[in-house]
Motif scaffolding. Structure first.
Motif, PDB file in Angstrom:
ATOM      1  N   GLY A 141       1.049   7.005  -6.639  1.00  0.00           N
ATOM      2  CA  GLY A 141      -0.017   8.008  -6.688  1.00  0.00           C
ATOM      3  C   GLY A 141       0.541   9.413  -6.546  1.00  0.00           C
ATOM      4  O   GLY A 141       0.157  10.323  -7.277  1.00  0.00           O
ATOM      5  N   HIS A 142       1.506   9.583  -5.618  1.00  0.00           N
ATOM      6  CA  HIS A 142       2.123  10.904  -5.436  1.00  0.00           C
ATOM      7  C   HIS A 142       2.780  11.352  -6.745  1.00  0.00           C
ATOM      8  O   HIS A 142       2.666  12.505  -7.142  1.00  0.00           O
ATOM      9  N   GLY A 143       3.460  10.422  -7.389  1.00  0.00           N
ATOM     10  CA  GLY A 143       4.095  10.750  -8.666  1.00  0.00           C
ATOM     11  C   GLY A 143       3.052  11.235  -9.666  1.00  0.00           C
ATOM     12  O   GLY A 143       3.250  12.232 -10.356  1.00  0.00           O
TER      13      GLY A 143
ATOM     14  N   ALA B 160       0.839  -1.203   0.000  1.00  0.00           N
ATOM     15  CA  ALA B 160       0.000   0.000   0.000  1.00  0.00           C
ATOM     16  C   ALA B 160       0.870   1.247   0.000  1.00  0.00           C
ATOM     17  O   ALA B 160       0.588   2.234  -0.680  1.00  0.00           O
ATOM     18  N   LYS B 161       1.961   1.186   0.753  1.00  0.00           N
ATOM     19  CA  LYS B 161       2.849   2.342   0.861  1.00  0.00           C
ATOM     20  C   LYS B 161       3.500   2.637  -0.489  1.00  0.00           C
ATOM     21  O   LYS B 161       3.513   3.780  -0.950  1.00  0.00           O
ATOM     22  N   VAL B 162       4.021   1.598  -1.124  1.00  0.00           N
ATOM     23  CA  VAL B 162       4.696   1.791  -2.412  1.00  0.00           C
ATOM     24  C   VAL B 162       3.692   2.284  -3.463  1.00  0.00           C
ATOM     25  O   VAL B 162       4.010   3.141  -4.294  1.00  0.00           O
TER      26      VAL B 162
ATOM     27  N   GLU C  91      -0.792  11.137   3.456  1.00  0.00           N
ATOM     28  CA  GLU C  91      -0.285   9.779   3.240  1.00  0.00           C
ATOM     29  C   GLU C  91       1.127   9.622   3.793  1.00  0.00           C
ATOM     30  O   GLU C  91       1.484   8.578   4.333  1.00  0.00           O
ATOM     31  N   GLU C  92       1.928  10.689   3.679  1.00  0.00           N
ATOM     32  CA  GLU C  92       3.298  10.612   4.212  1.00  0.00           C
ATOM     33  C   GLU C  92       3.289  10.402   5.732  1.00  0.00           C
ATOM     34  O   GLU C  92       4.171   9.749   6.277  1.00  0.00           O
ATOM     35  N   SER C  93       2.284  10.969   6.417  1.00  0.00           N
ATOM     36  CA  SER C  93       2.223  10.781   7.866  1.00  0.00           C
ATOM     37  C   SER C  93       2.031   9.304   8.190  1.00  0.00           C
ATOM     38  O   SER C  93       2.643   8.776   9.124  1.00  0.00           O
TER      39      SER C  93
HETATM   40 FE   LIG Z   1       6.121   8.320   1.439  1.00  0.00          FE
END
Ligand SMILES: [Fe+2]
Ligand SMILES: [Fe+2]
Length: 321
Positions: free
Chosen positions: A86-88, A79-81, A166-168
């Motif tokens: 998604g951020h990209g 999920a993290k990867v 999401e980073e949190s």
């Molecule tokens: Fe991240």
């Protein structure tokens, strides 16, 4: 007084004035608005580098998906990867509003002409690296990115809001991996400490060179893209880490680190290493780009199929009309 050359460079003083007024009033610049060329170029560079970092950043952790120690850890890591992908995508979309295409940005990356965060050019030899990356790398990303939610360019600021949420989660999952290891066997504690030893200094370098060697910072701050200087953000990050390291029972690998009246005193950062990795001579630079290039080439058929499908649908719609 402006020189004749400066006057000539300002093609439309009204538009420049309108832009300056928006910035001064803490309003957002939107894609439809006039903006100085240098502002546009700075944003294209910064947002595309940011997007590339998210995409390349999938590799060091993607490396551990098949070897995560449990099903639960595997699901979380996947999920993290996926979040990073998604951020990209949000960031490539934000950059596209400035007049560069996704293809151009991808080409710059796989040709090795675009930069991305140097942090992703380090290897991930142990499971504890997943913890150290989440805690330190995503942690540094949050410190950098929370102020970017207020960046003057609308699409960038808005993309950052979701990214920061999401980073949190990423930072917490990294912390929790380390906490679990630190409560484990001696070998597990050593593994966690070793990973933190390797990622600590590179994570401090993520904030960029010291303020007196960061010539573009002042302009970015005047444009309200950047809100705090590199050194201010680095200080904030160290201040966040110290109490968390205590809870973990982990030692930050800097014997000189201490609170000195009004700031964190740290040892000298090895900027030679930073510049080496930045200029392509880090341990994993070659591998990261090679993987990205291969993924792009192997994905060509998907892009071709999508274009062919879109053309077919358009034809159908035309025939129906
Ligand atoms: Fe991240
Ligand atoms: Fe991210």
């Amino acid at each position: 007084m402006m020189t004749a050359a400066q006057l000539a460079a300002v093609e439309s003083p009204d538009e420049q004035q309108a832009f300056d007024a928006l910035i001064a009033a803490e309003q957002r610049i939107e894609p439809r608005d006039w903006m100085p060329d240098a502002y546009r170029r700075t944003l294209i560079r910064q947002i595309s580098q940011h997007a590339h970092s998210e995409i390349i950043g999938m590799q060091p952790e993607g490396n551990w998906i098949t070897r995560a120690p449990s099903l639960k850890r595997k699901a979380i890591l996947m999920a993290k990867v996926q979040d990073e992908a998604g951020h990209g995508l949000y960031l490539y979309s934000a950059a596209q509003t400035l007049g560069i295409t996704r293809d151009e940005m991808t080409q710059q990356l796989i040709d090795g002409k675009a930069k991305y965060s140097s942090i992703f050019n380090y290897p991930t030899p142990t499971w504890a690296d997943m913890g150290a990356i989440g805690w330190l790398v995503d942690g540094a990303a949050i410190c950098n990115q929370v102020p970017l939610c207020r960046a003057s360019y609308g699409p960038y600021g808005r993309a950052m809001v979701r990214i920061c949420k999401e980073e949190s989660f990423h930072q917490r999952q990294g912390f929790e991996i380390l906490l679990t290891l630190m409560q484990g066997t001696e070998a597990q504690r050593d593994m966690a400490q070793d990973a933190v030893n390797r990622w600590y200094w590179p994570s401090l370098m993520m904030f960029g060179p010291p303020d007196d060697e960061s010539p573009n910072s002042a302009q970015s701050m005047a444009w309200k893209i950047k809100r705090f200087s590199n050194d201010e953000l680095r200080q904030r990050f160290v201040g966040m880490l110290v109490p968390q390291a205590e809870i973990l029972g982990i030692t930050l690998p800097d014997p000189e680190l201490h609170w000195d009246e009004d700031h964190w005193h740290t040892s000298e950062i090895d900027w030679t290493e930073f510049h080496e990795v930045l200029s392509g001579r880090g341990p994993m630079n070659g591998t990261r780009l090679q993987n990205r290039r291969a993924a792009h080439e192997e994905g060509a058929w998907v892009r071709e199929a999508a274009v062919a499908y879109a053309a077919k649908q358009a034809k159908k719609a035309e025939a129906a009309a």
